[in-house]
Structures are given as structure tokens and as C-alpha cells.
Design a protein around this motif. Structure first.
Motif, short mmCIF file in Angstrom:
data_model
loop_
_atom_site.label_atom_id
_atom_site.label_comp_id
_atom_site.label_asym_id
_atom_site.label_seq_id
_atom_site.Cartn_x
_atom_site.Cartn_y
_atom_site.Cartn_z
N ASN A 192 8.29 5.34 -1.21
CA ASN A 192 7.18 6.54 -1.45
C ASN A 192 6.11 6.30 -0.56
O ASN A 192 5.83 7.12 0.41
N ILE A 193 5.71 5.07 -0.40
CA ILE A 193 4.55 4.77 0.51
C ILE A 193 5.03 4.92 1.80
O ILE A 193 4.19 5.27 2.67
N GLU A 194 6.05 4.44 2.08
CA GLU A 194 6.73 4.30 3.46
C GLU A 194 6.93 5.87 3.80
O GLU A 194 6.40 6.18 5.09
N ASN A 195 7.32 6.65 3.08
CA ASN A 195 7.56 8.10 3.49
C ASN A 195 6.22 8.82 3.58
O ASN A 195 6.27 9.60 4.54
N ILE A 196 5.34 8.47 2.84
CA ILE A 196 4.04 9.17 3.01
C ILE A 196 3.24 8.72 4.45
O ILE A 196 2.83 9.55 5.16
N ASN A 197 3.67 7.45 4.96
CA ASN A 197 3.04 6.80 6.00
C ASN A 197 3.80 7.41 7.14
O ASN A 197 3.16 7.67 8.33
N LEU A 198 5.19 7.79 7.09
CA LEU A 198 6.01 8.25 7.98
C LEU A 198 5.72 9.76 7.94
O LEU A 198 6.23 10.39 8.93
N LYS A 199 4.82 10.39 7.46
CA LYS A 199 4.70 11.85 7.21
C LYS A 199 6.02 12.75 6.78
O LYS A 199 5.94 13.86 7.21
N LYS A 200 6.63 12.17 6.15
CA LYS A 200 8.07 12.80 5.60
C LYS A 200 7.41 13.84 4.54
O LYS A 200 8.09 15.12 4.29
N TYR A 201 6.32 13.47 3.79
CA TYR A 201 5.59 14.62 2.82
C TYR A 201 4.44 14.30 2.68
O TYR A 201 3.84 13.30 3.18
N GLU A 202 3.64 15.25 2.18
CA GLU A 202 2.18 15.19 1.88
C GLU A 202 1.84 13.79 0.89
O GLU A 202 2.75 13.65 -0.22
N TYR A 203 0.71 13.41 0.93
CA TYR A 203 0.37 12.42 -0.07
C TYR A 203 0.55 13.00 -1.64
O TYR A 203 0.96 12.24 -2.44
N GLN A 204 -0.29 14.23 -1.63
CA GLN A 204 -0.15 14.68 -2.97
C GLN A 204 1.16 14.73 -3.65
O GLN A 204 1.54 14.67 -4.88
N SER A 205 2.35 15.20 -2.83
CA SER A 205 3.49 15.26 -3.16
C SER A 205 3.99 13.78 -3.65
O SER A 205 4.91 13.96 -4.62
N GLY A 206 3.86 13.02 -3.12
CA GLY A 206 4.09 11.55 -3.36
C GLY A 206 3.65 11.27 -4.80
O GLY A 206 4.22 10.50 -5.42
N ILE A 207 2.42 11.61 -4.95
CA ILE A 207 1.49 11.56 -6.34
C ILE A 207 2.35 12.20 -7.53
O ILE A 207 2.78 11.27 -8.36
N PHE A 208 2.73 13.30 -7.38
CA PHE A 208 3.56 14.05 -8.48
C PHE A 208 5.04 13.22 -8.52
O PHE A 208 5.71 13.13 -9.59
N PHE A 209 5.45 12.96 -7.43
CA PHE A 209 6.99 12.57 -7.32
C PHE A 209 6.90 11.17 -8.04
O PHE A 209 7.86 10.87 -9.16
#
Length: 230
Positions: A192-209
Motif C-alpha cells: 500500500n505504501i509503495e502504491n501510494i508513492n508510485l501514484k497508483k492511487y491517492e493517499y486517502q484511498s490507501g487509508i480507507f483500503f
């Protein structure tokens, strides 16, 4: 009574106490097994909710059902626990007292599973209110985690249905499944951290995920607590 009320009716202990304490414990065990099945049904509803189009009549109806199940689950916990506590007031052997203590712990842990189901449903609502969207990869990971938890719940229900005859060897699949759930949660947290850094999805999306993933993993913890109680 509503359909949900009927589905959650007590079946084995509603008639009051029996003359023999051991029979009362058996009745309580059967009721707890049924309680586990009903909470599993609630979990399946939560999984359906995740893939449902938000702000539709179907979505709102299912969320209301989950909310209702949580309320009735709270009541069932109290009713079963009160019954078990009354049994403990009778003449019991040391083994009987240990069984009563374990049953009270098991009931608490099953209710915690229902709480976590409701928490995931509320997370889905908050996600929609924040206009946050998941990408396909996130949905696939959620489905994989939920499949693992569903398998653990199925194993738990089998154990609850056969409480008096379960051996230590019967519990090995549950322990293995719990390890699998924990490892997958850890893997997804890193990804999840890697995907946020790679801009695969927004930070807030990663939080809910991760909120959904973490709450699902917590259900795995409650399941293993039920197994240890047995």
C-alpha cells in the motif's frame, strides 16, 4: 417481527433452564454455534456491500440490514451470556466451571466479529461520503483477504458445532489460517505504501483500503480467540 429479528431468534435456550446443569451447558453450546453462523451471514453481507453501487436502494437496504444485525447481535450476546451465567449459579464440577468461563469468552469474541463487520460497513459509507474510489487492484486484494477470513469463519463454525469432541489436532487448520491472514495483512501494508508513492492511487484511498484490511485481520484475531476458547 422483522425478518432479521426472526433470523436471530434464540432456538435452544429460549425455553429457560433445564434440571441438569450439564444439559444447560450443552444447550448454550448449541446456541453459540448458531450465533457463529449468523455472524458469518453478516460477514457475507459486508462483502456484498463492498461491490454494490453506492447510493442505490439496494446498497442502502443492505447497509440497514447490517446495522440491524449488529444491534441484534449485541442483544444475543447479552441473552446468551446471562443464560450461561445463570447456569454457573448451579452445582457444577470444576470442569463445568471451566466450560462456563470459556463459553462466556467465546460469546464475547463472536460479538466482536459482528462489531468488526459493522465497522467495515461504516468505513465503506465514509469512503463514499468522501468521494474516494478504489482501483481494481485494491478490490482484488480486499476480495483475497475476505476469502481468507471467510475460510477461517467456516472452520470456526465447524469447531463450534462440535465443541465437545474437538481435539488439539482439529484446531491446526485454524491456526494456519490465522498466520496466513496476518502475513497477507503485512504484505498489503507494505504494498500500500509503495502504491501510494508510485501514484497508483491517492493517499486517502490507501487509508480507507488499509482500514478495511486491518479490520478484516482483526476478525481473524477474534476467530482464533474463539478457537482457543474451545
Amino acid at each position: 417481527k422483522s425478518k432479521e429479528e426472526t433470523e436471530f431468534q434464540l432456538q435452544y435456550i429460549s425455553g429457560g433452564m433445564l434440571s441438569a446443569s450439564k444439559l444447560n451447558i450443552t444447550q448454550a453450546e448449541r446456541e453459540i454455534a448458531l450465533y457463529g453462523e449468523r455472524v458469518n451471514r453478516m460477514w457475507n453481507m459486508v462483502h456484498d456491500l463492498i461491490h454494490m453501487k453506492p447510493n442505490t436502494e439496494e446498497f442502502n437496504h443492505l447497509y440497514s440490514r447490517i446495522e440491524k444485525y449488529e444491534e441484534i447481535s449485541d442483544r444475543m450476546e447479552i441473552e446468551i451470556a446471562n443464560y450461561v451465567s445463570r447456569v454457573s449459579g448451579g452445582r457444577l464440577s470444576d470442569e463445568g466451571k471451566l466450560r462456563i468461563s470459556a463459553l462466556l469468552n467465546i460469546v464475547t469474541e463472536i460479538e466482536s466479529i459482528a462489531d468488526s463487520c459493522y465497522n467495515i460497513a461504516k468505513t465503506i459509507i465514509r469512503k463514499e461520503e468522501a468521494h474516494v474510489h478504489f482501483v481494481e487492484e485494491q478490490y482484488q486484494c480486499i476480495d483475497n483477504m475476505m476469502r481468507l477470513v471467510s475460510e477461517a469463519l467456516t472452520e470456526m463454525i465447524i469447531v463450534l458445532a462440535n465443541m465437545e469432541h474437538v481435539s488439539g489436532n482439529d484446531l491446526t487448520p485454524n491456526i494456519n489460517k490465522e498466520n496466513e491472514i496476518n502475513n497477507y495483512r503485512n504484505q498489503l501494508r507494505t504494498e500500500n505504501i509503495e502504491n501510494i508513492n508510485l501514484k497508483k492511487y491517492e493517499y486517502q484511498s490507501g487509508i480507507f483500503f488499509m482500514d478495511i484490511i486491518s479490520e478484516s485481520e482483526r476478525i481473524g484475531d477474534y476467530i482464533i480467540n474463539v478457537i482457543e476458547g474451545v
